[in-house]
Design a protein around this motif. Structure first.
Motif, PDB file in Angstrom:
ATOM      1  N   ASN A   1      11.735  -4.163  -3.850  1.00 48.63           N
ATOM      2  CA  ASN A   1      12.193  -3.486  -5.934  1.00 48.63           C
ATOM      3  C   ASN A   1      12.138  -3.540  -6.915  1.00 48.63           C
ATOM      4  N   ALA A   2      11.903  -2.353  -7.455  1.00 47.61           N
ATOM      5  CA  ALA A   2      12.139  -2.469  -9.277  1.00 47.61           C
ATOM      6  C   ALA A   2      13.189  -2.973 -10.136  1.00 47.61           C
TER       7      ALA A   2
ATOM      8  N   ALA B   1      14.756   1.478   0.955  1.00 54.07           N
ATOM      9  CA  ALA B   1      15.549   2.858   0.539  1.00 54.07           C
ATOM     10  C   ALA B   1      16.833   2.888   1.422  1.00 54.07           C
ATOM     11  N   ALA B   2      15.876   2.435   2.638  1.00 50.85           N
ATOM     12  CA  ALA B   2      16.411   2.607   4.023  1.00 50.85           C
ATOM     13  C   ALA B   2      17.308   1.535   4.042  1.00 50.85           C
ATOM     14  N   GLY B   3      17.981   0.585   3.273  1.00 54.57           N
ATOM     15  CA  GLY B   3      18.585  -0.556   3.640  1.00 54.57           C
ATOM     16  C   GLY B   3      19.818  -0.519   2.948  1.00 54.57           C
ATOM     17  N   LEU B   4      19.414   0.494   1.444  1.00 54.86           N
ATOM     18  CA  LEU B   4      20.853   0.241   0.535  1.00 54.86           C
ATOM     19  C   LEU B   4      22.230   0.451   1.063  1.00 54.86           C
TER      20      LEU B   4
ATOM     21  N   PRO C   1       1.073  -1.219  -0.173  1.00 58.60           N
ATOM     22  CA  PRO C   1       0.244  -0.276  -0.315  1.00 58.60           C
ATOM     23  C   PRO C   1       0.799   1.183  -0.080  1.00 58.60           C
ATOM     24  N   ASP C   2       2.094   1.128   0.371  1.00 54.38           N
ATOM     25  CA  ASP C   2       3.314   2.344   0.751  1.00 54.38           C
ATOM     26  C   ASP C   2       3.832   2.800  -0.468  1.00 54.38           C
ATOM     27  N   GLU C   3       3.838   1.678  -1.672  1.00 53.57           N
ATOM     28  CA  GLU C   3       4.906   1.603  -2.249  1.00 53.57           C
ATOM     29  C   GLU C   3       4.784   3.068  -3.147  1.00 53.57           C
ATOM     30  N   VAL C   4       6.228   3.620  -3.707  1.00 54.00           N
ATOM     31  CA  VAL C   4       6.089   4.087  -5.349  1.00 54.00           C
ATOM     32  C   VAL C   4       5.718   3.571  -6.510  1.00 54.00           C
TER      33      VAL C   4
ATOM     34  N   ARG D   1      18.436  -1.170 -10.287  1.00 55.26           N
ATOM     35  CA  ARG D   1      17.589  -1.738  -8.718  1.00 55.26           C
ATOM     36  C   ARG D   1      16.848  -0.572  -7.491  1.00 55.26           C
ATOM     37  N   LEU D   2      15.735  -0.347  -8.018  1.00 53.32           N
ATOM     38  CA  LEU D   2      14.656   1.380  -7.065  1.00 53.32           C
ATOM     39  C   LEU D   2      13.731   0.609  -6.129  1.00 53.32           C
ATOM     40  N   PRO D   3      13.916   0.910  -4.417  1.00 57.38           N
ATOM     41  CA  PRO D   3      13.322   0.837  -3.965  1.00 57.38           C
ATOM     42  C   PRO D   3      11.837   1.516  -4.007  1.00 57.38           C
ATOM     43  N   LEU D   4      11.332   0.243  -3.608  1.00 57.56           N
ATOM     44  CA  LEU D   4       9.674   0.371  -4.139  1.00 57.56           C
ATOM     45  C   LEU D   4       8.991   1.503  -2.585  1.00 57.56           C
ATOM     46  N   ARG D   5       9.529   1.148  -1.849  1.00 57.70           N
ATOM     47  CA  ARG D   5       8.926   1.506  -0.548  1.00 57.70           C
ATOM     48  C   ARG D   5       9.991   2.619   0.356  1.00 57.70           C
TER      49      ARG D   5
END
Length: 305
Positions: A47-48, A70-73, A11-14, A62-66
């Protein structure tokens, strides 16, 4: 380039359309403007993922969806460096790091595209060769130094009973999907298994989609190493239940070694992960939902407690 929308898994993904990724790559890495960019659907849940292919080498965007992903990059980059070259199997290599931009709010990464077919598209149930390969990888990860680290997470890898609330929620949401009474009874026994073995380094997410296979069905690469770190040595044993039927699973168990209790706790960790996959992804990622159901069927068919 296709910008076909897929179902939202969280629900919180971009939204990460291909056109956005093209702009990000072209703006921040102009040397790659001429490369072909294609989405790789089904290759991730957090990730997308896009292939960026050229004449010299193929890359993975590789792009985080939420925000949680992203906090784990930073941890993923550190884990990739820690694991690189420590086993004979290929693991992610970060080539470049992208910044937020073009309306995308998170940092992102570019990695080398590793060859192989994801194991979630292959029937691995009877693959004793893969079982030996995967056990070799597990042993190699366990051999990494802890550097004084200890498990310090709310996720999988510590005490089983701390997942009671999550398991209860998942079973409640799965009344129409699973044999909930049987699973509830099994969990009442699994949750009580003591945590005795000392922490070792684990991969933390050895699901089929994170394993790449060659044409002969043997392991060539392991992906998604962001969970690399100290945990219960039983944690990576959950792969036996995700991937194999009983004979190949026994090969995996024997080749991994360790205490008998670790193997039983590995079944418990498989339960914890699988019970969340079935209902959560039933409409948005049927492959992940089916993985969870198949794993739980194996657990019920061969309960160790």
């Amino acid at each position: 380039m296709s910008d076909q929308r897929r179902a939202r898994m969280h629900p919180d993904e971009v939204d990460v359309p291909t056109t956005l990724v093209r702009r990000l790559v072209d703006e921040q890495f102009p040397a790659w403007r001429g490369r072909r960019l294609e989405p790789l659907p089904g290759r991730g849940t957090e990730n997308a993922v896009f292939a960026l292919t050229g004449d010299d080498e193929d890359l993975l965007v590789r792009l985080p969806l939420r925000a949680e992903a992203a906090a784990g990059l930073d941890g993923e980059r550190a884990a990739a460096g820690e694991l690189s070259g420590r086993t004979r199997f290929a693991t992610p290599e970060v080539v470049a790091t992208g910044e937020p931009g073009e309306g995308f709010p998170f940092g992102w990464t570019v990695l080398r595209l590793l060859p192989g077919t994801p194991a979630d598209g292959v029937d691995t149930a009877a693959s004793e060769g893969l079982a030996r390969d995967l056990a070799e990888f597990v042993r190699g990860v366990r051999a990494l130094p802890l550097h004084g680290r200890r498990f310090a997470s709310a996720g999988r890898g510590g005490d089983l009973h701390r997942h009671d609330a999550w398991v209860a929620e998942c079973l409640q949401r799965s009344e129409d999907l699973l044999d909930v009474p049987a699973l509830r009874g099994l969990w009442s026994r699994l949750r009580a298994l003591p945590h005795v073995s000392a922490d070792v380094v684990t991969h933390g997410d050895l699901v089929p989609g994170n394993l790449l296979l060659d044409d002969a069905g043997r392991l060539t690469a392991v992906l998604d190493v962001g969970g690399l770190g100290p945990a219960d040595p039983a944690l990576d044993l959950l792969a036996g239940w995700h991937l194999f039927d009983r004979p190949a699973r026994e090969v995996f168990r024997t080749a991994c070694g360790g205490e008998e209790l670790d193997w039983v706790r590995g079944q418990a960790w498989a339960f914890v992960q699988a019970v969340g996959l079935v209902w959560y992804y039933v409409d948005t990622h049927p492959g992940m939902s089916s993985l969870g159901a198949r794993t739980l069927a194996r657990v019920l068919d061969d309960p160790l407690v």
